[in-house]
Motif scaffolding. Sequence first.
Motif, PDB file in Angstrom:
ATOM      1  N   GLY A 186      32.180 -27.782 -12.534  1.00 14.76           N
ATOM      2  CA  GLY A 186      31.995 -27.795 -13.981  1.00 14.76           C
ATOM      3  C   GLY A 186      33.146 -27.115 -14.701  1.00 14.76           C
ATOM      4  O   GLY A 186      33.641 -27.614 -15.720  1.00 14.76           O
ATOM      5  N   SER A 187      33.598 -25.980 -14.170  1.00 16.15           N
ATOM      6  CA  SER A 187      34.687 -25.248 -14.818  1.00 16.15           C
ATOM      7  C   SER A 187      35.946 -26.109 -14.901  1.00 16.15           C
ATOM      8  O   SER A 187      36.628 -26.137 -15.926  1.00 16.15           O
TER       9      SER A 187
ATOM     10  N   TYR B 279      28.316 -20.511 -21.878  1.00 12.87           N
ATOM     11  CA  TYR B 279      28.857 -20.345 -20.526  1.00 12.87           C
ATOM     12  C   TYR B 279      29.626 -21.617 -20.192  1.00 12.87           C
ATOM     13  O   TYR B 279      29.069 -22.718 -20.209  1.00 12.87           O
TER      14      TYR B 279
ATOM     15  N   ASP C 270      29.484 -29.797 -23.754  1.00 10.34           N
ATOM     16  CA  ASP C 270      29.446 -29.355 -22.361  1.00 10.34           C
ATOM     17  C   ASP C 270      28.018 -29.554 -21.863  1.00 10.34           C
ATOM     18  O   ASP C 270      27.122 -28.774 -22.156  1.00 10.34           O
TER      19      ASP C 270
ATOM     20  N   GLN D  22      25.087 -28.360 -17.547  1.00  8.94           N
ATOM     21  CA  GLN D  22      23.738 -27.948 -17.150  1.00  8.94           C
ATOM     22  C   GLN D  22      22.651 -28.810 -17.794  1.00  8.94           C
ATOM     23  O   GLN D  22      21.617 -29.057 -17.205  1.00  8.94           O
TER      24      GLN D  22
ATOM     25  N   LYS E 117      27.113 -30.624 -12.079  1.00  7.73           N
ATOM     26  CA  LYS E 117      25.802 -30.267 -11.500  1.00  7.73           C
ATOM     27  C   LYS E 117      24.980 -31.474 -11.029  1.00  7.73           C
ATOM     28  O   LYS E 117      25.192 -31.958  -9.940  1.00  7.73           O
TER      29      LYS E 117
ATOM     30  N   GLU F  68      24.394 -18.902 -12.914  1.00  7.87           N
ATOM     31  CA  GLU F  68      25.149 -20.157 -12.874  1.00  7.87           C
ATOM     32  C   GLU F  68      25.573 -20.527 -11.476  1.00  7.87           C
ATOM     33  O   GLU F  68      26.637 -20.919 -11.193  1.00  7.87           O
TER      34      GLU F  68
HETATM   35  C1  LIG Z   1      27.262 -25.385 -19.387  1.00 10.54           C
HETATM   36  C2  LIG Z   1      28.112 -25.060 -18.194  1.00 10.54           C
HETATM   37  N1  LIG Z   1      29.419 -25.313 -18.230  1.00 10.54           N
HETATM   38  C3  LIG Z   1      30.226 -25.056 -17.186  1.00 10.54           C
HETATM   39  C4  LIG Z   1      29.723 -24.493 -16.032  1.00 10.54           C
HETATM   40  C5  LIG Z   1      30.633 -24.198 -14.876  1.00 10.54           C
HETATM   41  O1  LIG Z   1      30.350 -25.022 -13.795  1.00 10.54           O
HETATM   42  P1  LIG Z   1      30.804 -24.633 -12.317  1.00 10.54           P
HETATM   43  O2  LIG Z   1      30.003 -23.452 -11.903  1.00 10.54           O
HETATM   44  O3  LIG Z   1      30.495 -25.865 -11.509  1.00 10.54           O
HETATM   45  O4  LIG Z   1      32.254 -24.348 -12.356  1.00 10.54           O
HETATM   46  C6  LIG Z   1      28.360 -24.213 -15.945  1.00 10.54           C
HETATM   47  C7  LIG Z   1      27.788 -23.626 -14.743  1.00 10.54           C
HETATM   48  O5  LIG Z   1      26.678 -23.200 -14.713  1.00 10.54           O
HETATM   49  C8  LIG Z   1      27.523 -24.496 -17.056  1.00 10.54           C
HETATM   50  O6  LIG Z   1      26.212 -24.240 -17.035  1.00 10.54           O
END
Ligand SMILES: Cc1ncc(COP(=O)(O)O)c(C=O)c1O
Length: 446
Positions: free
Chosen positions: A110-111, A137, A251, A254, A280, A446
């Motif tokens: 996700g990041s 987040y 975003d 989640q 996710k 997370e």
């Molecule tokens: C809304 C949101 N964006 C980005 C991320 C980051 O995802 P990742 O942990 O796969 O890097 C998360 C992770 O929980 C999230 O909930």
Amino acid sequence: MSIRNLAEFGTRHVARGIGRLATEVIESGSGSYVTMASGRKFLDFTCGIGVANLGHCHPAVTKAAQTQAGKMVHAQVNIAFQRPYLELIEQLIPLMPDKSLDTFFFWNSGSEAVEAAVKLARHATKKQNVIVMQGSYHGRTFGTMAMTKSKTIYGENYGPLMPGVFAVPFPDCAHCSIAAHAGGKFSYEKCCMDPVTELELLLKRETAPSDTAAIFIEPVLGEGGYVPVPEGYLQRVREICDKNNILLVADEVQSGFGRTGKMFAIEHWGVRPDILVMAKGIANGFPLSGIVSRKELMDTQKPGSMGGTYAGNAVSCAAGIAVAKAFQEESILENVNARGKEMMDALKELKQKHGDMVHDVRGLGLMQAIEFKAGKGYGSKVQAKCMEKDMLILTTSIYDTLRFIPPLNISQEDMAKGLGIIKEAVEEVAQGAKPEETGTKGLAPE
Ligand SMILES: Cc1ncc(COP(=O)(O)O)c(C=O)c1O
């Protein structure tokens, strides 16, 4: 290695920066349950933090991944197109919240996908700054650490972080001082819209529209407390974006893939994002994330400037195809809405019965939370009680909040069982029963 030795080995050799809920060792998962090496079986209302949304080891997803693993594991997107990548896009296009979202880029986490959205927004607008919401987040990488505003721990002592990030209040009606003093005049259904004014002020005081590439928002705040945006808010943000040539980025890492009862949460408000971020639930546990936008924006990027060794892995994409098919074949959204109503009814009942303890209950679909009144640590106590009763749940946010993330295809029976455990746990905590030590410190968000 014995179970005890395994856990000790983990404590010694696994990075301490990874917090965790339990001291158990996970052995296997099936549907709504996780089995530990100790033999204990837990009802899982975490889904690995909103990832294994179709239950653990969903048979069709596992089969698709197994078949693909026997054909081609790593096809490398910078070498040639690969079949599962293209077929996944074909499956996803009809599920997008707007027809304009037709061009994809897949990554792993996700990041990384959030960072891909920042890259696209900067490149396409030729502007640098981004606006995020307080409480948001977006991840833990260098770029996303700067954009994450849910807790200081994610950035503490890791600076300097990526510059050019500005934050505005998220419209969180349960913590809005205007709503608190307006004697019921304002609510989730009728927001005071002060956060819109704050956004307009930010664009006047701190980051000019001509410097602002994008506004990033989680339509349902995740780590920040499972808070849906109030009615009318996203429409106003969309107008501000249109007026100022700023891109709106949703975003949905989640909240996406059915979690809120629609395929993507933004559909609840009928607003078009310029970029949608996914991860996710997209592949039910196989590492895959992505962004989707309109072709004209995506095509501003030069060939070779995007990519990544593992980006859009073929096995993950095959799993993603099976996920998309399962949504159609197994009436997943219908189940989310039916089970979601059962859960909301139960949470409202708890609020009514324990008004002295419960501050707020909220959520959409199967993305729901109960927030307790501050200062007594009720959330962790209830969580510990649930663990004692063989059920996994997570806390979240800087407030005393429990979030519930059950599998989207959970049976009515298991939902009733889970809600029963939560009710019992709240009752016991309300009666002042002292929770036993269950090792639930250092919760892993997370
Ligand atoms: C809304 C949101 N964006 C980005 C991320 C980051 O995802 P990742 O942990 O796969 O890097 C998360 C992770 O929980 C999230 O909930």
